[in-house]
Design an enzyme around this catalytic site. Structure first.
Site, mmCIF file in Angstrom:
data_model
loop_
_atom_site.group_PDB
_atom_site.id
_atom_site.type_symbol
_atom_site.label_atom_id
_atom_site.label_comp_id
_atom_site.label_asym_id
_atom_site.label_seq_id
_atom_site.Cartn_x
_atom_site.Cartn_y
_atom_site.Cartn_z
ATOM 1 N N CYS A 67 0.561 0.115 10.233
ATOM 2 C CA CYS A 67 0.035 -0.890 9.310
ATOM 3 C C CYS A 67 1.087 -1.822 8.706
ATOM 4 O O CYS A 67 2.063 -1.378 8.099
ATOM 5 C CB CYS A 67 -0.736 -0.211 8.188
ATOM 6 S SG CYS A 67 -1.588 -1.423 7.156
ATOM 7 N N CYS A 78 0.840 -1.208 0.000
ATOM 8 C CA CYS A 78 0.000 0.000 0.000
ATOM 9 C C CYS A 78 0.877 1.261 0.000
ATOM 10 O O CYS A 78 1.848 1.350 0.758
ATOM 11 C CB CYS A 78 -0.925 -0.003 1.227
ATOM 12 S SG CYS A 78 -2.044 1.416 1.240
ATOM 13 N N CYS A 89 0.563 4.796 6.936
ATOM 14 C CA CYS A 89 -0.059 4.602 8.260
ATOM 15 C C CYS A 89 0.916 3.852 9.183
ATOM 16 O O CYS A 89 1.304 2.710 8.883
ATOM 17 C CB CYS A 89 -1.368 3.826 8.122
ATOM 18 S SG CYS A 89 -2.431 4.469 6.809
ATOM 19 N N CYS A 110 -19.618 -5.727 3.956
ATOM 20 C CA CYS A 110 -18.901 -4.477 4.224
ATOM 21 C C CYS A 110 -17.579 -4.535 3.465
ATOM 22 O O CYS A 110 -16.990 -5.609 3.351
ATOM 23 C CB CYS A 110 -18.646 -4.348 5.728
ATOM 24 S SG CYS A 110 -17.739 -2.849 6.178
ATOM 25 N N ARG A 135 -17.795 -2.183 18.028
ATOM 26 C CA ARG A 135 -17.082 -3.444 17.729
ATOM 27 C C ARG A 135 -15.746 -3.529 18.458
ATOM 28 O O ARG A 135 -14.860 -2.696 18.256
ATOM 29 C CB ARG A 135 -16.865 -3.594 16.221
ATOM 30 C CG ARG A 135 -16.297 -4.964 15.836
ATOM 31 C CD ARG A 135 -16.322 -5.196 14.328
ATOM 32 N NE ARG A 135 -17.653 -4.982 13.812
ATOM 33 C CZ ARG A 135 -17.933 -4.250 12.731
ATOM 34 N NH1 ARG A 135 -16.978 -3.681 12.046
ATOM 35 N NH2 ARG A 135 -19.184 -4.112 12.341
ATOM 36 N N CYS A 178 -19.300 2.646 8.719
ATOM 37 C CA CYS A 178 -18.583 1.973 9.800
ATOM 38 C C CYS A 178 -17.290 2.754 9.988
ATOM 39 O O CYS A 178 -16.455 2.784 9.076
ATOM 40 C CB CYS A 178 -18.288 0.514 9.398
ATOM 41 S SG CYS A 178 -17.183 -0.329 10.548
ATOM 42 N N CYS A 220 -16.766 -8.884 5.842
ATOM 43 C CA CYS A 220 -16.048 -7.642 5.583
ATOM 44 C C CYS A 220 -14.797 -7.934 4.766
ATOM 45 O O CYS A 220 -14.013 -8.823 5.115
ATOM 46 C CB CYS A 220 -15.611 -6.987 6.889
ATOM 47 S SG CYS A 220 -16.924 -6.819 8.097
HETATM 48 N N1 SAM Z 1 -6.591 0.466 3.075
HETATM 49 C C1 SAM Z 1 -7.846 0.789 3.595
HETATM 50 C C2 SAM Z 1 -7.788 2.034 4.440
HETATM 51 O O1 SAM Z 1 -6.961 2.115 5.343
HETATM 52 O O2 SAM Z 1 -8.550 2.944 4.213
HETATM 53 C C3 SAM Z 1 -8.516 -0.333 4.347
HETATM 54 C C4 SAM Z 1 -7.758 -1.345 5.154
HETATM 55 S S1 SAM Z 1 -7.040 -0.793 6.685
HETATM 56 C C5 SAM Z 1 -5.991 -2.134 7.096
HETATM 57 C C6 SAM Z 1 -8.378 -0.786 7.855
HETATM 58 C C7 SAM Z 1 -8.091 -0.381 9.283
HETATM 59 O O3 SAM Z 1 -7.401 -1.415 9.971
HETATM 60 C C8 SAM Z 1 -7.237 0.835 9.550
HETATM 61 O O4 SAM Z 1 -7.944 2.039 9.383
HETATM 62 C C9 SAM Z 1 -6.834 0.637 10.993
HETATM 63 O O5 SAM Z 1 -7.762 1.265 11.867
HETATM 64 C C10 SAM Z 1 -6.888 -0.895 11.174
HETATM 65 N N2 SAM Z 1 -5.535 -1.448 11.419
HETATM 66 C C11 SAM Z 1 -4.547 -1.609 10.504
HETATM 67 N N3 SAM Z 1 -3.437 -2.112 11.089
HETATM 68 C C12 SAM Z 1 -3.709 -2.257 12.408
HETATM 69 C C13 SAM Z 1 -2.934 -2.704 13.526
HETATM 70 N N4 SAM Z 1 -1.661 -3.077 13.411
HETATM 71 N N5 SAM Z 1 -3.542 -2.745 14.726
HETATM 72 C C14 SAM Z 1 -4.829 -2.344 14.858
HETATM 73 N N6 SAM Z 1 -5.600 -1.894 13.843
HETATM 74 C C15 SAM Z 1 -5.040 -1.842 12.621
HETATM 75 FE FE1 SF4 Z 2 -2.794 1.202 3.367
HETATM 76 FE FE2 SF4 Z 2 -2.686 0.027 5.736
HETATM 77 FE FE3 SF4 Z 2 -3.047 2.647 5.599
HETATM 78 FE FE4 SF4 Z 2 -5.034 0.950 4.787
HETATM 79 S S1 SF4 Z 2 -4.216 1.185 6.855
HETATM 80 S S2 SF4 Z 2 -4.289 2.803 3.757
HETATM 81 S S3 SF4 Z 2 -3.771 -0.725 3.962
HETATM 82 S S4 SF4 Z 2 -1.215 1.529 4.915
#
Ligand code: SAM
Ligand code: SF4
Ligand code: DTB
Length: 322
Positions: free
Chosen positions: A57, A50, A54, A127, A259, A187, A94
């Site tokens: 992530c 990606c 973040c 979802c 949730r 959500c 989801c």
């Molecule tokens: N890429 C898309 C986005 O971020 O808009 C969707 C997938 S993203 C993985 C969805 C959510 O997963 C993130 O907004 C975050 O809140 C949660 N998430 C990701 N990594 C995480 C982690 N290591 N621990 C807890 N929550 C996590």
């Molecule tokens: Fe990409 Fe992870 Fe951020 Fe979703 S949360 S936009 S998968 S880096």
């Protein structure tokens, strides 16, 4: 919904713990019974690589993590996973894609629409979480039968730049507006345990409370610290802080699903039970989240047995969910 200020929420949050839980419990039972806990299965349909940064992530291309990239799954692969999830007792399916936003050109978005139609046909709620959406993409998802769209605010407006620099808080709110305008349930929630303050957590709830209508579901994720990401050494959230936040969320959003999301595998059964008492009424169900672990289905069956106080049929517990 009336405007909530952080200081109002803070007064709620700082009540004696048992008073807070009792109040949240009253609100909860005016809307739903304690036996009604929503089970949502989760599947990563496009994994890793990606472009966003973040800090939490495992799927960000900015960090070296152990996640391996996987292109978009086929509709058949998705259907098989959804059928297994339904058989194990999930009512919502989801799907998450590691995209900044779904591609506007090419066949991939059409395939997403086919996935939504196929899972709807199984009689499950659907979802997706695909990153930022245009109004037109939201409209097409609605037309395909999408129930809800997950897009988290993640944290407070103030703390947000410490976590993500490649998209803004306003970008997120714009996507949530497109989703709501298309008639899809929103959500949206966040993550705790990233170094933010209690007031940051409450400020995130205050932002969510400004959405009209309020989110249908609010995921509260506890950070799963992933080796290779900037937050790999973040300490776990004290369980009572999680319980207090859930109680405040329940009181603030009486009709929403709250949730208890990522990080449940590191919580004791007793902590999870306190979270349900404080108003959590939804979980991710299945041995894996997107890439990270979740409690296995067998452990969750035991948890539900403990909550119900009656022997339940555990025969489906051996079916691997995804
Ligand atoms: N890429 C898309 C986005 O971020 O808009 C969707 C997938 S993203 C993985 C969805 C959510 O997963 C993130 O907004 C975050 O809140 C949660 N998430 C990701 N990594 C995480 C982690 N290591 N621990 C807890 N929550 C996590
Ligand atoms: Fe990409 Fe992870 Fe951020 Fe979703 S949360 S936009 S998968 S880096
Ligand atoms: C949400 O708030 N939590 C889920 C779902 N929405 C998509 C994702 C949690 C991801 C945890 C890290 C992983 O599995 O990679």
């Amino acid at each position: 919904m009336t405007m909530k200020t952080v200081s109002e929420l803070r007064r709620l949050y700082d009540q004696p713990l048992l008073e807070l839980i009792a109040r949240a419990s009253d609100v909860h039972r005016q809307h739903r019974g304690y036996g009604d806990i929503q089970k949502c299965a989760l599947l990563s349909i496009k994994t890793g690589g990606c472009p966003e940064d973040c800090a939490y992530c495992p799927q960000s291309a900015h960090y070296a993590t152990s996640v391996s990239r996987q292109p978009l799954l086929t509709v058949e692969e998705v259907c098989r996973a959804a059928e297994r999830a339904k058989q194990a007792g999930a009512t919502r399916f989801c799907m998450g894609a590691a995209w900044r936003s779904p591609p506007r050109e090419g066949p991939e978005f059409q395939r997403i629409l086919d996935m939504v139609r196929a899972v709807r046909n199984l009689g499950m709620e659907v979802c997706v979480t695909l990153g930022m959406l245009t109004a037109e993409q939201a409209r097409q998802l609605k037309e395909a039968g999408l129930t809800a769209y997950n897009h988290n605010l993640d944290t407070s407006r103030q703390f947000y730049p410490n976590i993500i620099t490649t998209r803004t808080y306003e970008d997120r709110l714009a996507t949530l507006r497109h989703v709501a305008q298309a008639g899809i349930s929103v959500c949206s929630g966040g993550i705790i345990g990233m170094g933010e303050s209690i007031d940051d957590r409450l400020a995130m709830l205050a932002e969510l409370a400004q959405l009209d209508p309020p989110p249908e579901s609010i995921p509260i994720n506890c950070l799963i610290p992933i080796p290779g990401t900037p937050l790999e050494h973040a300490p776990p959230v004290p369980p009572v802080e999680l319980v207090r936040l859930i109680a405040v969320a329940r009181i603030t959003f009486p009709a929403s699903r709250i949730r208890l999301s990522a990080g449940r595998h590191r919580l004791s059964q007793e902590t999870q039970i306190l979270c349900f008492l404080a108003g959590a009424d939804s979980i991710f169900y299945g041995d894996k989240l997107l890439t990270a672990p979740n409690p296995d289905v067998h452990d969750d069956m035991q948890l539900f047995n403990t909550l119900q106080g009656a022997a339940q049929d555990c025969s489906v517990s051996k079916i691997p969910l995804i």
